[in-house]
Structures are given as C-alpha cells and as structure tokens.
Design an enzyme around this catalytic site. Sequence first.
Site, PDB file in Angstrom:
ATOM      1  N   THR B   1       0.839  -1.201   0.000  1.00 30.92           N
ATOM      2  CA  THR B   1       0.000   0.000   0.000  1.00 30.92           C
ATOM      3  C   THR B   1       0.871   1.248   0.000  1.00 30.92           C
ATOM      4  O   THR B   1       1.922   1.268   0.629  1.00 30.92           O
ATOM      5  CB  THR B   1      -0.907   0.013   1.236  1.00 30.92           C
ATOM      6  OG1 THR B   1      -1.675  -1.182   1.250  1.00 30.92           O
ATOM      7  CG2 THR B   1      -1.836   1.219   1.225  1.00 30.92           C
ATOM      8  N   ARG B  29     -11.797  -9.849  -2.902  1.00 28.17           N
ATOM      9  CA  ARG B  29     -11.641  -9.239  -1.572  1.00 28.17           C
ATOM     10  C   ARG B  29     -11.467  -7.722  -1.710  1.00 28.17           C
ATOM     11  O   ARG B  29     -10.634  -7.234  -2.443  1.00 28.17           O
ATOM     12  CB  ARG B  29     -10.424  -9.852  -0.886  1.00 28.17           C
ATOM     13  CG  ARG B  29     -10.121  -9.305   0.506  1.00 28.17           C
ATOM     14  CD  ARG B  29      -8.964  -8.343   0.466  1.00 28.17           C
ATOM     15  NE  ARG B  29      -8.409  -8.139   1.818  1.00 28.17           N
ATOM     16  CZ  ARG B  29      -7.347  -7.405   2.058  1.00 28.17           C
ATOM     17  NH1 ARG B  29      -6.713  -6.821   1.085  1.00 28.17           N
ATOM     18  NH2 ARG B  29      -6.908  -7.238   3.288  1.00 28.17           N
ATOM     19  N   ILE B  30     -12.265  -7.003  -0.960  1.00 28.58           N
ATOM     20  CA  ILE B  30     -12.157  -5.557  -0.895  1.00 28.58           C
ATOM     21  C   ILE B  30     -11.768  -5.203   0.529  1.00 28.58           C
ATOM     22  O   ILE B  30     -12.220  -5.837   1.470  1.00 28.58           O
ATOM     23  CB  ILE B  30     -13.507  -4.891  -1.244  1.00 28.58           C
ATOM     24  CG1 ILE B  30     -13.816  -5.088  -2.727  1.00 28.58           C
ATOM     25  CG2 ILE B  30     -13.496  -3.415  -0.895  1.00 28.58           C
ATOM     26  CD1 ILE B  30     -15.197  -4.587  -3.129  1.00 28.58           C
ATOM     27  N   GLY B  31     -10.936  -4.189   0.676  1.00 30.94           N
ATOM     28  CA  GLY B  31     -10.799  -3.718   2.039  1.00 30.94           C
ATOM     29  C   GLY B  31      -9.426  -3.512   2.593  1.00 30.94           C
ATOM     30  O   GLY B  31      -9.192  -3.801   3.756  1.00 30.94           O
ATOM     31  N   ASP B  32      -8.488  -3.031   1.811  1.00 32.36           N
ATOM     32  CA  ASP B  32      -7.286  -2.538   2.446  1.00 32.36           C
ATOM     33  C   ASP B  32      -7.463  -1.059   2.732  1.00 32.36           C
ATOM     34  O   ASP B  32      -7.632  -0.647   3.848  1.00 32.36           O
ATOM     35  CB  ASP B  32      -6.061  -2.754   1.554  1.00 32.36           C
ATOM     36  CG  ASP B  32      -5.251  -3.930   2.065  1.00 32.36           C
ATOM     37  OD1 ASP B  32      -5.260  -4.144   3.265  1.00 32.36           O
ATOM     38  OD2 ASP B  32      -4.622  -4.613   1.250  1.00 32.36           O
ATOM     39  N   THR B  51      -1.784   1.881   6.314  1.00 32.36           N
ATOM     40  CA  THR B  51      -1.217   0.742   5.595  1.00 32.36           C
ATOM     41  C   THR B  51      -1.099  -0.423   6.565  1.00 32.36           C
ATOM     42  O   THR B  51      -0.933  -0.214   7.768  1.00 32.36           O
ATOM     43  CB  THR B  51       0.154   1.081   4.989  1.00 32.36           C
ATOM     44  OG1 THR B  51       0.718  -0.097   4.414  1.00 32.36           O
ATOM     45  CG2 THR B  51       1.117   1.633   6.029  1.00 32.36           C
ATOM     46  N   GLY B  52      -1.203  -1.638   6.044  1.00 27.39           N
ATOM     47  CA  GLY B  52      -1.119  -2.811   6.911  1.00 27.39           C
ATOM     48  C   GLY B  52      -2.200  -3.809   6.555  1.00 27.39           C
ATOM     49  O   GLY B  52      -2.507  -4.000   5.379  1.00 27.39           O
ATOM     50  N   GLY B  54      -5.807  -4.684   6.148  1.00 28.27           N
ATOM     51  CA  GLY B  54      -7.018  -3.901   5.973  1.00 28.27           C
ATOM     52  C   GLY B  54      -8.124  -4.272   6.926  1.00 28.27           C
ATOM     53  O   GLY B  54      -8.844  -3.398   7.425  1.00 28.27           O
TER      54      GLY B  54
END
Lengths: 188, 131
Positions: B1, B29-32, B51-52, B54
């Site tokens: 990210t 997959r959604i969601g960072d 960042t990391g 999500g």
Amino acid sequence: MGKWAIVLHGGAGVISKSMPPEKKEEVERALAHCLDLGVTALKGSSSAMDVAELVVRALEDNPLFNAGRGSVLTTHGTIEMEASIMNGCTKQCGAVSGLTTVVNPISLARLVMEKTPHIYLAFAGAEAFARQQGVPTAETEYFMTDKSIDQLKAVQSKEEASCMAALKQETGPDVFCGELADKPFSGE
Amino acid sequence: TVGCVVVDKLGHCVAATSTGGRTNKMVGRIGDTPLIGAGNYSNQLCAVSATGIGEAIIRGMAGHTVGALMEFKGMSLAAAVNEVVENRVERGTTGLIAVSSSGEFAMAFNTTGMYRAAADEDGHYEVAIWH
C-alpha cells in the site's frame, strides 16, 4: 496563510533490519524522490488535492511498492487494485476497487469523486468508467513483477505445508487452509 | 500500500491511498485502503492514510477515529494517531500517517517498520523505515 506539510508511506509490516544496504538505499531514494515531487509542488502553490494525487501516482508507478506497477497477486495470480482519495474541507471522496488494467488507480478514484454522483465504483463498473474517462490502461504484465510472482509462490507453498501439518495433527474437519496461510503477517 | 497526506498553505487537508492488496488475497476481496473512514479519511482538522492489514484497519475504523478524537476530545494530531495505533487496532497490523490543518504531521506504526517520508514548511525533512 498556514504552513504546508506532507507525509507519505510505501507500506508497513515485518521489514527485516538485515535488508541489504543497496536495497535500503534504493527504497530510501524512491521515497525521497516522491517526497521531493510533493515538496516542489507545494512550494509552487499547488493544491493539497493535486499534490496528493501527484505523489501517489509516482508511488504507483514505482515497482518497489505494492500499488499500481508492483501490485501483489491474488490466489489466482491476478491483479486487483484499490485506491481512495478524500478532501477534508468538502468531505468529497472517491474510491475504486477490483481494478485490473488501470495504470493509476488514484486518478480514477479522483474522477469518481469529481465526475460521478457516487463515492465508490468496483470491478466491471470501475473498469467501464475508466474506459469512458479515457485513463491510461495496461496489460496485466505491466503490473506484475518477478517479486510479486515469487511472493505468491512462497505464500502458497507455505499454505500447503501449513494445511498438511494441521491435517496431520487431526485438528478436525473444519481446517481452513486459507486461515492458516493468513498467519503470520509478513507485511506488504 | 502507498499513501500521501497533504495540508497546503490554505489549511486544506487531503488523504490519498492506493494498494495492490495483500499477497494471496481471495479474488473479490475488498478492504485494504479504499474504505473511506478506515484506511483513508480527511476532515477539516486532519488527513489520514493507513497501511497494513485492511481488516484490522476497518475494525478499528482507524482514519475516522483519529479525526473524531481530535474533534470530540480535543486531542492533538500526534496523540490521536498514537491512541489509534497503540490501542484501537491489533498489534502488528497497522501504520498511519497524518497531517493536521495547522501543519503538524505524525507517523506511527505497530509493525516492525513502515516505509515513510515527511517534510514541512519549517524545513523538517525525513525519510525512514524503522523506529
């Protein structure tokens, strides 16, 4: 007039301190380059919105970082990118997910914010909007790197080993190999 | 990210974040980062990019919580960012960068490292990876 400030990140996680010096210098040079782009633009009185987009585009274009060119791969070895942008003064925001061909997802997120009545577009709809707006696109090979391919192979081989070990320990019928592969987090 | 937060001379704050996600993530997959309020958020007081992992950042509603702590508890930017990174998200999951409308900035993480860089009008210039 207030004071300008800018901060950027290129990912977090388990980053080994035994990283080779040349690799460390390469990353630091890339971060400094992107920071310098932003500082120059801010000194030239560019808006916060323009500077944030400019800097993230530069980070996306650099294969060292996990976004745009250099994105990591899904379980199927495909690319699915996401981006978002938000203006604090107006609370306007835009986001995109599931992009497979857009070179700079952050710019498409800004277009969602500015050109649509919506906040979030995903997958086929986001790709169609990208075509409609005429933003630069590329084939999958542009985004993939040797590093991202190697990372996927490493994680998937670890997943298989973890799953087999769990099954041997008779942990029951509900062993879900995907969960086992989820740990430990090694970062982005 | 990757991400960038900026406050300009007019005090306008903007947060931008972009990601390839996580290696071996499930297709679909959604969601960072693109969930506004979680990995990306800005209001009249601050801008935040995360960042990391999500999922942890979403559970902690990290970005919005920084703004809420400043708005409703009167915390400084640095205190709000530290509160979120230390107490509102799981250890080993999250890095945050943030700026305030008055030109302060903060960078904090509970992982072993975060690629980061910062500069301001007073001449501060920093590029770093570890603590």
